[in-house]
Design an enzyme around this catalytic site. Structure first.
Site, mmCIF file in Angstrom:
data_model
loop_
_atom_site.group_PDB
_atom_site.id
_atom_site.type_symbol
_atom_site.label_atom_id
_atom_site.label_comp_id
_atom_site.label_asym_id
_atom_site.label_seq_id
_atom_site.Cartn_x
_atom_site.Cartn_y
_atom_site.Cartn_z
ATOM 1 N N CYS A 119 -60.408 13.469 -44.668
ATOM 2 C CA CYS A 119 -60.388 12.008 -44.512
ATOM 3 C C CYS A 119 -60.613 11.532 -43.004
ATOM 4 O O CYS A 119 -61.855 10.818 -42.931
ATOM 5 C CB CYS A 119 -59.064 11.668 -45.101
ATOM 6 S SG CYS A 119 -58.686 12.064 -46.618
ATOM 7 N N ARG A 120 -59.961 11.628 -42.127
ATOM 8 C CA ARG A 120 -59.866 10.915 -40.989
ATOM 9 C C ARG A 120 -61.039 11.460 -39.891
ATOM 10 O O ARG A 120 -62.143 10.723 -39.349
ATOM 11 C CB ARG A 120 -58.757 10.919 -40.293
ATOM 12 C CG ARG A 120 -57.559 9.853 -41.239
ATOM 13 C CD ARG A 120 -56.186 10.098 -40.509
ATOM 14 N NE ARG A 120 -55.526 11.437 -40.776
ATOM 15 C CZ ARG A 120 -54.454 12.011 -40.314
ATOM 16 N NH1 ARG A 120 -53.688 11.143 -39.684
ATOM 17 N NH2 ARG A 120 -54.219 13.237 -40.739
ATOM 18 N N SER A 121 -60.839 12.716 -39.729
ATOM 19 C CA SER A 121 -61.869 13.267 -38.488
ATOM 20 C C SER A 121 -63.208 13.340 -38.799
ATOM 21 O O SER A 121 -64.188 13.017 -38.109
ATOM 22 C CB SER A 121 -61.418 14.635 -38.039
ATOM 23 O OG SER A 121 -61.504 15.645 -39.044
ATOM 24 N N ASP A 151 -52.362 8.811 -41.981
ATOM 25 C CA ASP A 151 -52.797 9.602 -42.967
ATOM 26 C C ASP A 151 -53.147 8.724 -44.171
ATOM 27 O O ASP A 151 -52.158 8.126 -44.975
ATOM 28 C CB ASP A 151 -52.070 10.557 -43.038
ATOM 29 C CG ASP A 151 -52.479 11.588 -44.074
ATOM 30 O OD1 ASP A 151 -53.628 11.446 -44.669
ATOM 31 O OD2 ASP A 151 -52.117 12.753 -44.107
#
Ligand code: 4NP
Length: 159
Positions: free
Chosen positions: A17-19, A129
Protein backbone atom coordinates in the site's frame (compact mmCIF):
# COMPACT_ATOMS: atom_id res chain seq x y z
CA UNK A 1 32.97 10.74 -14.30
CA UNK A 2 29.27 10.28 -13.65
CA UNK A 3 28.00 11.09 -10.17
CA UNK A 4 26.71 8.05 -8.21
CA UNK A 5 22.96 8.17 -7.75
CA UNK A 6 21.50 9.09 -4.34
CA UNK A 7 19.52 6.01 -3.30
CA UNK A 8 16.26 6.21 -1.34
CA UNK A 9 14.42 3.18 0.05
CA UNK A 10 10.75 3.61 1.10
CA UNK A 11 9.52 1.14 3.73
CA UNK A 12 6.13 0.14 5.16
CA UNK A 13 4.74 -3.07 6.69
CA UNK A 14 3.36 -5.07 3.75
CA UNK A 15 5.03 -3.25 0.81
CA UNK A 16 1.72 -3.27 -1.05
CA UNK A 17 0.00 0.00 0.00
CA UNK A 18 2.09 2.91 1.27
CA UNK A 19 5.74 2.36 0.29
CA UNK A 20 5.12 1.32 -3.37
CA UNK A 21 3.00 4.46 -3.79
CA UNK A 22 5.68 6.59 -2.08
CA UNK A 23 8.26 5.21 -4.52
CA UNK A 24 6.01 5.85 -7.56
CA UNK A 25 5.18 9.42 -6.46
CA UNK A 26 8.82 10.21 -5.62
CA UNK A 27 9.88 8.89 -9.05
CA UNK A 28 7.22 11.07 -10.68
CA UNK A 29 8.57 14.19 -8.92
CA UNK A 30 12.15 13.16 -9.81
CA UNK A 31 11.18 12.73 -13.49
CA UNK A 32 9.16 15.98 -13.59
CA UNK A 33 12.25 17.80 -12.31
CA UNK A 34 14.61 16.08 -14.81
CA UNK A 35 16.64 14.46 -11.99
CA UNK A 36 16.44 10.78 -13.06
CA UNK A 37 20.22 10.66 -13.56
CA UNK A 38 20.84 11.68 -9.92
CA UNK A 39 18.29 9.72 -7.87
CA UNK A 40 17.27 6.07 -7.53
CA UNK A 41 14.27 4.85 -5.48
CA UNK A 42 12.96 1.48 -4.33
CA UNK A 43 10.51 0.13 -1.75
CA UNK A 44 10.24 -2.81 0.68
CA UNK A 45 8.16 -4.11 3.58
CA UNK A 46 9.22 -5.19 7.06
CA UNK A 47 6.96 -8.24 6.68
CA UNK A 48 7.58 -10.72 3.87
CA UNK A 49 3.93 -11.70 3.89
CA UNK A 50 3.09 -10.25 0.45
CA UNK A 51 6.39 -10.98 -1.33
CA UNK A 52 5.99 -11.08 -5.11
CA UNK A 53 2.54 -9.47 -5.06
CA UNK A 54 1.46 -6.40 -7.01
CA UNK A 55 0.39 -3.33 -5.03
CA UNK A 56 -3.02 -3.55 -3.31
CA UNK A 57 -5.87 -3.15 -5.83
CA UNK A 58 -7.30 -0.23 -3.80
CA UNK A 59 -3.94 1.58 -3.89
CA UNK A 60 -3.69 1.00 -7.64
CA UNK A 61 -7.26 2.18 -8.24
CA UNK A 62 -6.82 5.33 -6.17
CA UNK A 63 -3.51 6.09 -7.91
CA UNK A 64 -5.16 5.58 -11.32
CA UNK A 65 -7.93 8.01 -10.34
CA UNK A 66 -5.18 10.52 -9.56
CA UNK A 67 -3.50 9.87 -12.95
CA UNK A 68 -0.65 7.70 -11.66
CA UNK A 69 -0.01 4.21 -13.05
CA UNK A 70 2.89 2.06 -11.80
CA UNK A 71 4.17 -1.51 -11.69
CA UNK A 72 5.22 -3.27 -8.49
CA UNK A 73 6.43 -6.57 -7.01
CA UNK A 74 6.55 -6.67 -3.19
CA UNK A 75 9.72 -7.61 -1.32
CA UNK A 76 11.01 -7.72 2.24
CA UNK A 77 13.43 -5.18 3.71
CA UNK A 78 16.77 -6.84 4.54
CA UNK A 79 19.98 -5.90 6.36
CA UNK A 80 21.74 -5.44 2.97
CA UNK A 81 19.44 -2.53 2.15
CA UNK A 82 21.12 -0.49 4.92
CA UNK A 83 24.38 -0.69 2.92
CA UNK A 84 22.80 -0.28 -0.51
CA UNK A 85 20.72 2.85 0.25
CA UNK A 86 21.65 6.33 1.47
CA UNK A 87 18.27 7.06 3.04
CA UNK A 88 15.61 4.72 4.52
CA UNK A 89 12.21 6.46 4.62
CA UNK A 90 9.65 4.71 6.85
CA UNK A 91 5.92 5.36 7.03
CA UNK A 92 5.39 4.99 10.80
CA UNK A 93 7.10 4.43 14.14
CA UNK A 94 6.50 0.70 14.02
CA UNK A 95 8.30 0.46 10.64
CA UNK A 96 11.18 2.45 12.15
CA UNK A 97 11.45 0.05 15.10
CA UNK A 98 11.27 -2.99 12.83
CA UNK A 99 14.01 -1.85 10.43
CA UNK A 100 16.25 -0.67 13.26
CA UNK A 101 15.88 -4.05 14.99
CA UNK A 102 17.78 -5.63 12.06
CA UNK A 103 21.02 -3.79 12.91
CA UNK A 104 22.86 -2.39 15.93
CA UNK A 105 25.05 -0.19 13.69
CA UNK A 106 24.40 3.51 14.54
CA UNK A 107 25.28 4.59 10.98
CA UNK A 108 22.47 2.34 9.78
CA UNK A 109 20.04 3.79 12.33
CA UNK A 110 20.91 7.36 11.30
CA UNK A 111 19.69 6.61 7.78
CA UNK A 112 16.13 5.93 9.03
CA UNK A 113 13.65 8.86 8.83
CA UNK A 114 9.87 9.22 8.99
CA UNK A 115 8.25 10.11 5.65
CA UNK A 116 6.17 12.93 7.12
CA UNK A 117 9.27 14.76 8.23
CA UNK A 118 8.95 16.30 4.73
CA UNK A 119 5.14 16.83 4.75
CA UNK A 120 4.39 20.53 4.18
CA UNK A 121 0.99 20.17 5.93
CA UNK A 122 1.98 18.28 9.05
CA UNK A 123 -1.18 17.01 10.72
CA UNK A 124 0.69 14.03 12.21
CA UNK A 125 4.05 12.29 11.97
CA UNK A 126 2.86 8.91 10.66
CA UNK A 127 1.47 7.91 7.25
CA UNK A 128 -1.65 6.02 8.42
CA UNK A 129 -2.02 2.39 7.40
CA UNK A 130 -5.04 2.35 5.00
CA UNK A 131 -5.34 -1.47 4.95
CA UNK A 132 -8.42 -1.84 7.20
CA UNK A 133 -10.22 1.36 6.15
CA UNK A 134 -12.30 2.66 3.22
CA UNK A 135 -11.39 4.53 0.00
CA UNK A 136 -11.02 7.86 1.81
CA UNK A 137 -8.05 6.41 3.70
CA UNK A 138 -6.31 5.58 0.41
CA UNK A 139 -6.94 9.12 -0.88
CA UNK A 140 -5.61 10.57 2.40
CA UNK A 141 -2.45 8.45 2.04
CA UNK A 142 -2.06 9.56 -1.60
CA UNK A 143 -2.22 13.25 -0.66
CA UNK A 144 0.17 12.82 2.30
CA UNK A 145 2.67 10.91 0.15
CA UNK A 146 2.37 13.32 -2.77
CA UNK A 147 3.27 16.26 -0.49
CA UNK A 148 5.92 14.38 1.50
CA UNK A 149 7.81 12.95 -1.49
CA UNK A 150 7.81 16.41 -3.15
CA UNK A 151 9.17 17.88 0.10
CA UNK A 152 11.88 15.21 0.30
CA UNK A 153 13.01 15.90 -3.27
CA UNK A 154 13.07 19.66 -2.57
CA UNK A 155 15.40 19.06 0.37
CA UNK A 156 17.67 16.74 -1.63
CA UNK A 157 17.83 19.27 -4.50
CA UNK A 158 19.00 21.99 -2.10
CA UNK A 159 21.94 19.95 -0.80
P1 4NP B 1 1.27 -1.33 3.85
O1 4NP B 1 -0.22 -1.81 4.27
O2 4NP B 1 2.16 -1.60 5.04
O3 4NP B 1 1.09 0.14 3.60
O4 4NP B 1 1.66 -2.12 2.63
C1 4NP B 1 -0.51 -3.08 4.74
C2 4NP B 1 -0.54 -4.14 3.87
C3 4NP B 1 -0.87 -5.41 4.33
C4 4NP B 1 -1.16 -5.59 5.68
C5 4NP B 1 -1.12 -4.51 6.55
C6 4NP B 1 -0.79 -3.26 6.09
N1 4NP B 1 -1.51 -6.89 6.15
O5 4NP B 1 -1.90 -7.00 7.34
O6 4NP B 1 -1.43 -7.87 5.40
Amino acid sequence: MTQPKYKVMFVCLGNICRSPLAKALFEKHVKDNGLDHLVHADSAGTSGHHTGENADSRTLQNARENGLIFKHSAKKFTLDHFEQFDLIVVMDDSNAQNVKSLSTNTQHHEKVHLMRKWDSQQTGMEVPDPWYGGPEGFEDVYQILNRSTAGLLRELSLR
